[in-house]
Design an enzyme around this catalytic site. Structure first.
Site, PDB file in Angstrom:
ATOM      1  N   CYS A 124      49.080  37.582  45.301  1.00  6.88           N
ATOM      2  CA  CYS A 124      48.543  39.475  45.379  1.00  6.88           C
ATOM      3  C   CYS A 124      48.674  39.921  46.927  1.00  6.88           C
ATOM      4  O   CYS A 124      50.319  40.436  47.300  1.00  6.88           O
ATOM      5  CB  CYS A 124      47.746  40.451  44.702  1.00  6.88           C
ATOM      6  SG  CYS A 124      46.379  40.601  44.583  1.00  6.88           S
ATOM      7  N   HIS A 176      43.099  43.258  44.044  1.00  3.92           N
ATOM      8  CA  HIS A 176      44.504  43.163  43.423  1.00  3.92           C
ATOM      9  C   HIS A 176      45.036  44.443  44.087  1.00  3.92           C
ATOM     10  O   HIS A 176      44.467  45.192  44.186  1.00  3.92           O
ATOM     11  CB  HIS A 176      44.417  43.687  42.186  1.00  3.92           C
ATOM     12  CG  HIS A 176      45.945  42.746  41.757  1.00  3.92           C
ATOM     13  ND1 HIS A 176      46.281  41.786  41.857  1.00  3.92           N
ATOM     14  CD2 HIS A 176      46.489  43.318  41.085  1.00  3.92           C
ATOM     15  CE1 HIS A 176      47.870  41.300  41.345  1.00  3.92           C
ATOM     16  NE2 HIS A 176      47.868  42.724  40.504  1.00  3.92           N
ATOM     17  N   HIS A 188      53.553  43.601  41.804  1.00  2.18           N
ATOM     18  CA  HIS A 188      52.766  42.242  42.283  1.00  2.18           C
ATOM     19  C   HIS A 188      52.642  41.155  41.744  1.00  2.18           C
ATOM     20  O   HIS A 188      53.696  40.376  41.380  1.00  2.18           O
ATOM     21  CB  HIS A 188      51.444  42.765  41.882  1.00  2.18           C
ATOM     22  CG  HIS A 188      51.533  42.812  39.872  1.00  2.18           C
ATOM     23  ND1 HIS A 188      50.426  42.624  39.727  1.00  2.18           N
ATOM     24  CD2 HIS A 188      52.439  43.365  39.170  1.00  2.18           C
ATOM     25  CE1 HIS A 188      50.344  42.830  37.954  1.00  2.18           C
ATOM     26  NE2 HIS A 188      51.546  42.655  38.350  1.00  2.18           N
TER      27      HIS A 188
END
Length: 235
Positions: A124, A176, A188
């Protein structure tokens, strides 16, 4: 015999005179047939628009059916934005930063790979660092926690395209990060599908959303891109 010869010569003379009187001159025929065509073509604009042909020529307008360069550019932009809108699942205003939309689109489908940041595989934060480098020329630290520390907090209701969205489970650390697009959607790299566009309204992301952060230089670049798009549309 002499009279017969005279009769023959007289008959031949009459025939030749008849032929030359009736046979059209080739050049005259060409002039007669071509002149009306040219005249008709020159009058055609006036007949179709109701304006004198001389005025149409003086106006400098492009020939009918040939769009101007500005119209062609607008058409290409429209097709480009429609493509990004369909690919990313967004409702676009056609003044967004095309570089950001194009770059995110190019990355869609890249597989997830922990610790990496290439189209062959990326996690990510690796995805975010590559997009920001390619679009804005900004080097971010390859760490979602470091990005959270080095961005300006913004309210969820005030998020703009290019802002970062951060997630954490309960009171745990940031785990994240993604790039906010619009319409509640963000790009993402997910462990279960690689680079994709997801919605903050999905139960999982809605539950784990923690904060949004802004990189000032990126926000300024996006604002300039929007301004340029509006000026181009006005022209």
């Amino acid at each position: 015999m002499k009279n017969s010869l005279l009769y023959c010569l007289a008959a031949g003379s009459l025939a030749l005179s008849f032929f030359f009187e009736r046979a059209p001159d080739a050049s005259a025929t060409a002039r007669a047939t071509s002149a009306p065509v040219v005249a008709e073509a020159s009058l055609l604009p006036a007949l179709t628009t109701g304006e004198p042909a001389t005025e149409l020529l003086a106006a400098g307008d492009p020939p009918a059916g040939k769009p101007t360069p500005a119209a062609l550019a607008a058409s290409r932009d429209s097709l480009t934005y429609h493509y990004y809108a369909q690919t990313l699942g967004l409702h676009l205003a056609f003044n967004e930063n095309k570089d950001l939309l194009r770059t995110v689109t190019d990355w869609i489908g890249a597989p997830y790979s922990y610790g990496s940041n290439s189209r062959r595989g990326t996690d990510c934060s690796g995805f975010v660092t590559r997009v920001f480098r390619e679009v804005y020329g900004i080097n971010l630290i390859h760490s979602s926690r470091a990005m959270f520390t080095n961005t300006k907090r913004v309210a969820k209701s005030e998020m703009q395209t290019g802002d970062l969205v951060f997630f954490r489970r309960g009171k745990g650390p940031i785990y994240h990060v993604g790039i906010y697009l619009k319409d509640g959607k963000f790009a993402h790299s997910a462990t279960n599908g690689g680079v994709m566009v997801s919605s903050l309204n999905q139960p999982y992301y809605h539950h784990n959303f923690y904060a949004a952060g802004r990189v000032p230089a990126a926000a300024e670049a996006d604002a300039n891109a929007v301004e340029q798009a509006l000026v181009a549309a006005a022209e």
